[in-house]
Enzyme design. Structure first.
Site, PDB file in Angstrom:
ATOM      1  CE  LYS A 190      -3.810   2.489   0.525  1.00 45.68           C
ATOM      2  NZ  LYS A 190      -3.427   3.767   1.103  1.00 45.68           N
ATOM      3  CD  GLU A 197      -3.045   8.220  -4.061  1.00 45.35           C
ATOM      4  OE1 GLU A 197      -3.067   9.136  -3.215  1.00 45.35           O
ATOM      5  OE2 GLU A 197      -3.574   7.113  -3.874  1.00 45.35           O
TER       6      GLU A 197
END
Length: 332
Positions: A190, A197
């Site tokens: 993550k 991102e």
């Protein structure tokens, strides 16, 4: 299945709602009594504290999902829970904890006979309807026991085309969740996801800035374009290789406010970008885009830095270059 949920912010509350929609039973607690009462009206069993959550969990092994900001509050909450739960029970950290804290935590809890699962959770405020992309770390048996929970939270196959060649692979990935590996691996995956991102967002931000500034009066008149950024974003959403959910969000914002006047441009970071760069340094992996996108966020929080003053001073020293703002003022 019965599960405790501690932390009823935007994601914690919606995680509880999505689980209840799937038929699971949630025992919930938050420091804000109104949040507990609100979910109680929607079918959750409210508790008055951590001890109340543990006491209300009647299924064994008991499982408690902690959905709190990374850091001290999560550390303290898990420590308190560890004194209340019994051997074999499971604590899940679904927040954005540093994966190295997971490794340490998992080792400590194992000594107490408790099982620890770290779950990187992506989906934000849209997760209730869209589902959550889950990246899970922990012992195989604990993760398998929690599979009904993860399956309910994940988005499922949906309308996305299936990837050719995945026959015989773990089908959970197609449904939007994976068991990445041992404790810490879920949050590690993550973390890198969030680092990527940052880079993707920065690429869109710079691209739209270039489009916007094509109207600049500093350019020759016949090379200026008054581009409709909302239309550009919208057309890129349809058939373009850069189409993505991030572009969808940008298009939505530009459709209602092309100049984004309600935003200051101050951009926070929640830690994962920094940790991704730290991991890259440890592994000697070049990460130019991710590092630059993180530094741009730092830059967004300042008007003008001392470094920029040094640059201006040097430019003036070797070429007599006057700062743009001063030069404009002198011409008036």
């Amino acid at each position: 299945m019965q599960i405790g949920v501690v932390g009823l912010g935007r994601m914690g509350a919606n995680i509880s709602r999505r689980l209840m929609r799937a038929g699971h039973s949630c025992v919930v607690w938050d420091a804000n009594p109104a949040a507990v009462q609100g979910l109680g009206k929607e079918g959750a069993q409210g508790a008055g504290g951590l001890a109340g959550v543990v006491k209300a969990l009647t299924e064994t092994p008991r499982a408690v999902w902690v959905m709190l900001p990374a850091g001290k509050i999560t550390e303290q909450t898990i420590e308190q829970l560890s004194t209340m739960l019994s051997a074999g029970d499971i604590i899940i950290d679904g927040g954005n904890t540093n994966w190295k804290d997971d490794v340490r935590r998992g080792r400590t809890l194992k000594q107490k006979g408790l099982r620890y699962v770290d779950c990187g959770t992506s989906g934000g405020v849209w997760g209730l309807e869209r589902g959550y992309c889950l990246m899970i770390g922990g012992e195989k048996e604990a993760v398998q026991h929690l599979d009904p929970i993860f399956s309910a939270l994940a988005p499922g196959v949906g309308t996305i085309d299936r990837t050719q060649g995945r026959e015989g692979h773990d089908q959970r990935a197609e449904h939007g969740y994976i068991h990445a590996g041992p404790v810490g691996s879920g949050h590690f995956v993550k973390m890198v996801h969030n680092g990527i991102e940052y880079g993707m967002m920065q690429a869109f931000a710079e691209g739209f800035d270039i489009l916007r500034n094509r109207r600049s009066e500093a350019l020759p008149a016949d090379e200026r374009f008054e581009l409709n950024l909302g239309d550009v974003a919208e057309v890129w959403r349809r058939g373009s290789v850069v189409s993505s959910w991030l572009l969808d969000l940008a298009a939505s914002a530009l459709a209602t406010d092309e100049h984004l006047e309600k935003f200051s441009g101050y951009v926070d970071d929640s830690g994962e970008g920094r940790w991704t760069i730290e991991a890259a340094i440890e592994e000697a992996v070049p990460a130019e885009v991710l590092a630059a996108s993180l530094f741009v966020r730092f830059r967004s929080r300042q008007d003008h830095t001392f470094a920029e003053k040094i640059l201006s001073a040097m430019r003036f020293g070797f070429g007599g270059h006057v700062e743009g703002a001063l030069e404009a003022a002198e011409k008036k």
